[in-house]
Design a protein around this motif. Structure first.
Motif, PDB file in Angstrom:
ATOM      1  N   GLN A  95       3.789   1.403  -1.185  1.00 42.68           N
ATOM      2  CA  GLN A  95       4.408   1.503  -2.515  1.00 42.68           C
ATOM      3  C   GLN A  95       3.483   2.248  -3.499  1.00 42.68           C
ATOM      4  OE1 GLN A  95       7.549   0.508  -3.265  1.00 42.68           O
ATOM      5  NE2 GLN A  95       7.227   1.529  -5.212  1.00 42.68           N
ATOM      6  N   GLN A  96       2.192   1.918  -3.411  1.00 44.90           N
ATOM      7  CA  GLN A  96       1.217   2.624  -4.267  1.00 44.90           C
ATOM      8  C   GLN A  96       1.149   4.098  -3.915  1.00 44.90           C
ATOM      9  OE1 GLN A  96      -2.456   0.525  -3.756  1.00 44.90           O
ATOM     10  NE2 GLN A  96      -1.730  -1.337  -4.813  1.00 44.90           N
TER      11      GLN A  96
ATOM     12  N   ALA B  88       0.851  -1.209   0.000  1.00 45.44           N
ATOM     13  CA  ALA B  88       0.000   0.000   0.000  1.00 45.44           C
ATOM     14  C   ALA B  88       0.868   1.233   0.000  1.00 45.44           C
ATOM     15  CB  ALA B  88      -0.910  -0.019   1.225  1.00 45.44           C
TER      16      ALA B  88
ATOM     17  N   THR C 263       4.003   5.871  -5.419  1.00 45.08           N
ATOM     18  CA  THR C 263       3.797   6.107  -6.870  1.00 45.08           C
ATOM     19  C   THR C 263       2.862   7.297  -7.084  1.00 45.08           C
ATOM     20  OG1 THR C 263       4.116   3.754  -7.267  1.00 45.08           O
ATOM     21  CG2 THR C 263       3.041   5.026  -8.996  1.00 45.08           C
TER      22      THR C 263
END
Length: 722
Positions: A345-346, A343, A349
């Motif tokens: 990591q998202q 999560a 991004t």
């Protein structure tokens, strides 16, 4: 007046001793020397010659097993040690008597018949009893006994032998006692060594236990410290994770607000685009709305300036969010929650996308701001809307729509800024929580390592405590088992046996009560001999009247002997009565003693009468010499085997020996037969009577010759007077 020469010569012949008289004087002078020399020679070293006395050894010992130390033992053969001390490997005697190793029956038969003067018996339980003080269990202390050596003598053979055997046995017992006591003490000291080893093991175990307790204490302390550190780290980790959870729970809301703001911005931009299109299409009516457009442009220019000033901050905040998220992702990978990592990591991004969009928006707004400035222009330069304002009144209606869109755009971008502000706060909290969690995880790892080390030390200490406790328990138990306990009676029993582990049973067969009784055979025989010799100091050896008669010579000899024989019987009877009743010597066979005394006295009387009858006065001298030889060779005190070989040779051939041996048996008792000695005395008596007959024959011939000479005239020397 001088005497005639013949008379002087006759007187000289009368004063000069005859050769025979000289011999007699010399012989008489030598009697003390002969007596002293013979008796001293025969008794010179009886103790030193004890090795010639025949004796038997009967070794029945079966040995014993003695524990030396834990797990080891040795076989004790004290019987063999006794034999080895007395007899060498070749069977030759080393100490004491002339030993012969034999069995019990042979030894007893030899002792009974005088072949052995002593028998040393080593019983079957000798080693076991002698070492019992070192081998017996404390609970069986009463079983401890002395090792008993038995040495048996026969007083009917020789009294002094019993004393010598007892002395030899006592020496042997002392030597054996030293050996056994040494063995006993050695086992006692070995027992102390075993106890020492057990206590030493226990001490080692106690030391190990102490070391293990120390290590256990240290490990427990380290374990407590590690557990405390772990608890603190765990608390911090829990707090950090709670903060992360709270931060991540608020993150969707902030992202929703950001999304709504972006939507509003997009909508406002769309509206702006539509308004501008309307503005472009409505340039024909620019003149009409120029005034209004100028006013809106002026406002637009100011808002765009404000937007231009805000967008760099937005871009910088977005970049900071991206950088923080990069750090979070880099640190969060070490954690164990894969879903949260995905999560985040998202989120990383999306933050990058926001950062890129904000940068693009910033560039666009900057360009828009420049365009707005150009659009406004200046009235003096006649550029932009300022120049257009004078003639673009008809554009005013279109700019109203653009103004409304710009308002919506401003509101949307404001919401976007608010959303980004909330996101920044949340991300900052998240980063702080992650840092706290990272720090707490380090403390947690340190605490876990400390806890592991403490637990390992505690485990090692526990093992050492266990091993030390077992070693201590075993060592103390072994030490207790090695330390015997005794009651007073057991201690007295063991101390008595340990002090005298070997004893001597000196047994006298046919024992006589007193030392005098042991020497009575010798002195009684000597008294009978002296008594017979003394008779002929008072009486003639032959009856001259009978010699001169025509009676047969054997009858002359017998009738000359009978009066002396009667005296001999009286002497023997009185001597035995005195020994029995006056002196108090116990006589086992009193009738036999009377018989032997009479026979010996008759024999001695015949021998002395024969010597004097044959030799005359010198016969008394020979009788004295004969008695000293018999005294020296009779073995009356010490065994004859201790005398010189010369006397040992004479021992079996002289009548005094037969009398002494016979009296010993009859006084002490026993089954030692006197028959051979009786016959020897009878032979001596018959021989002496024959010698008396020969003496009568010689005397008769001398008498006859004297009568013949007496019948012839003897020349008489008439002294001449000057």
């Amino acid at each position: 007046m001088a005497l005639p020469r013949s008379v002087t010569r006759a007187r000289r012949r009368l004063t000069l001793p005859k050769p025979f008289a000289v011999v007699v004087l010399i012989a008489l002078s030598l009697i003390p020397l002969i007596y002293a020399a013979a008796l001293i020679w025969s008794n010179n070293d009886p103790v030193g010659n004890i090795g010639n006395v025949p004796a038997a050894i009967v070794n029945l010992d079966t040995g014993a097993t003695v524990e030396e130390s834990a797990g080891s033992s040795s076989q004790i053969q004290l019987g063999d040690d006794v034999v080895s001390a007395l007899v060498d490997a070749n069977g030759d005697s080393k100490e004491g008597f002339d030993w012969t190793i034999t069995d019990a029956d042979t030894a007893q038969a030899g002792l009974t018949h005088g072949e052995y003067l002593a028998v040393l018996t080593i019983p079957a339980d000798f080693s076991a009893n002698a070492t019992s003080s070192a081998t017996v269990e404390p609970t069986d202390a009463a079983a401890a006994q002395q090792g008993m050596l038995s040495i048996t003598t026969n007083d009917a053979t020789n009294y002094i032998t019993g004393n010598m055997a007892q002395s030899l046995g006592s020496t042997l017992v002392r030597n054996l006692a030293e050996t056994v006591s040494s063995t006993y003490l050695e086992n006692v000291y070995l027992g102390f060594t075993t106890v020492h080893d057990s206590i030493s093991d226990a001490a080692d175990g106690a030391a190990t236990l102490a070391d293990g307790t120390t290590d256990l204490s240290t490990g427990a302390s380290a374990l407590a410290d590690g557990a405390s550190t772990l608890a603190v780290g765990a608390g911090k980790l829990s707090s950090g994770l709670s903060q992360i959870s709270s931060a991540t729970d608020a993150l969707p809301t902030g992202l929703s607000s950001l999304n709504a703001g972006i939507g509003q911005a997009v909508t406002g931009a769309t509206d702006l685009s539509t308004g501008l299109a309307t503005l472009q299409s409505g340039t024909s009516s620019l003149a009409d709305g120029a005034d209004r457009a100028l006013t809106g442009a002026t406002q637009l220019s100011g808002g765009l300036s404000t937007l231009d000033a805000a967008t760099p901050t937005l871009a910088a905040g977005a970049a900071q969010v991206a950088s923080s998220l990069d750090q979070f992702v880099a640190g969060y990978d070490t954690m164990t929650d894969p879903q949260r990592a995905a999560a985040l990591q998202q989120l990383d991004t999306a933050a990058h996308q926001v950062s890129d969009g904000a940068g693009t928006l910033n560039s666009s707004v900057a360009a828009l701001d420049a365009g707005a400035e150009d659009l406004v222009g200046t009235a003096s330069e006649g550029t932009g809307l300022s120049a257009l304002a004078a003639g673009a009144a008809d554009v005013r209606d279109g700019t109203r729509a653009a103004s409304a869109g710009a308002t919506s755009l401003a509101a949307g971008l404001g919401s976007l800024g608010t959303g980004f502000d909330g996101l920044t706060v949340k991300l900052t909290t998240l980063v702080s929580s992650i840092n706290t969690a990272a720090s707490s995880s380090g403390e947690l790892a340190t605490g876990a390592q400390t806890l592991e080390s403490g637990a390992s030390s505690a485990a090692d200490g526990a093992h050492q405590v266990d091993d030390g406790a077992h070693t201590l328990s075993t060592g103390l138990a072994d030490g207790v088992l090695e330390i015997p306990t005794y009651t007073d009676s057991q201690a007295n029993q063991l101390s008595g046996v340990a002090a005298a582990p070997v004893a001597l049973d000196a047994e006298r067969e046919n024992a006589v009560a007193l030392y005098g009784a042991g020497l009575t055979p010798y002195f009684l025989s000597l008294g009978l001999w002296i008594g017979s010799l003394a008779v002929f100091f008072m009486r003639p050896a032959l009856n001259t009247r009978l010699v001169g008669s025509r009676l047969p010579l054997w009858l002359v000899a017998l009738r000359s002997y009978l009066p002396n024989a009667l005296i001999a019987v009286v002497q023997a009877t009185l001597a035995v009565l005195a020994v029995k009743f006056a002196v108090g010597i116990e006589i086992a066979n009193l009738p036999g003693a009377f018989g032997i005394a009479i026979l010996a006295s008759l024999t001695f009387m015949a021998i002395n009468q024969a010597l004097i009858a044959l030799l005359g006065a010198p016969g008394r001298f020979v009788g004295l010499l004969f008695v000293v030889l018999q005294l020296s060779a009779a073995g009356g005190t010490y065994p004859i085997q201790t005398a010189a070989p010369f006397f040992q040779t004479l021992h079996n051939y002289l009548p005094l020996t037969d009398a002494v041996q016979s009296f010993r048996t009859l006084i002490a008792g026993g089954t030692l037969g006197v028959g051979p000695w009786v016959w020897n005395l009878v032979v001596w008596a018959i021989g002496a009577l024959v010698a008396i007959g020969i003496a009568a024959f010689v005397s008769r011939r001398r008498l006859n010759r004297s009568e013949i000479l007496a019948a012839a005239p003897l020349p008489v020397a008439v002294p001449q007077v000057a």
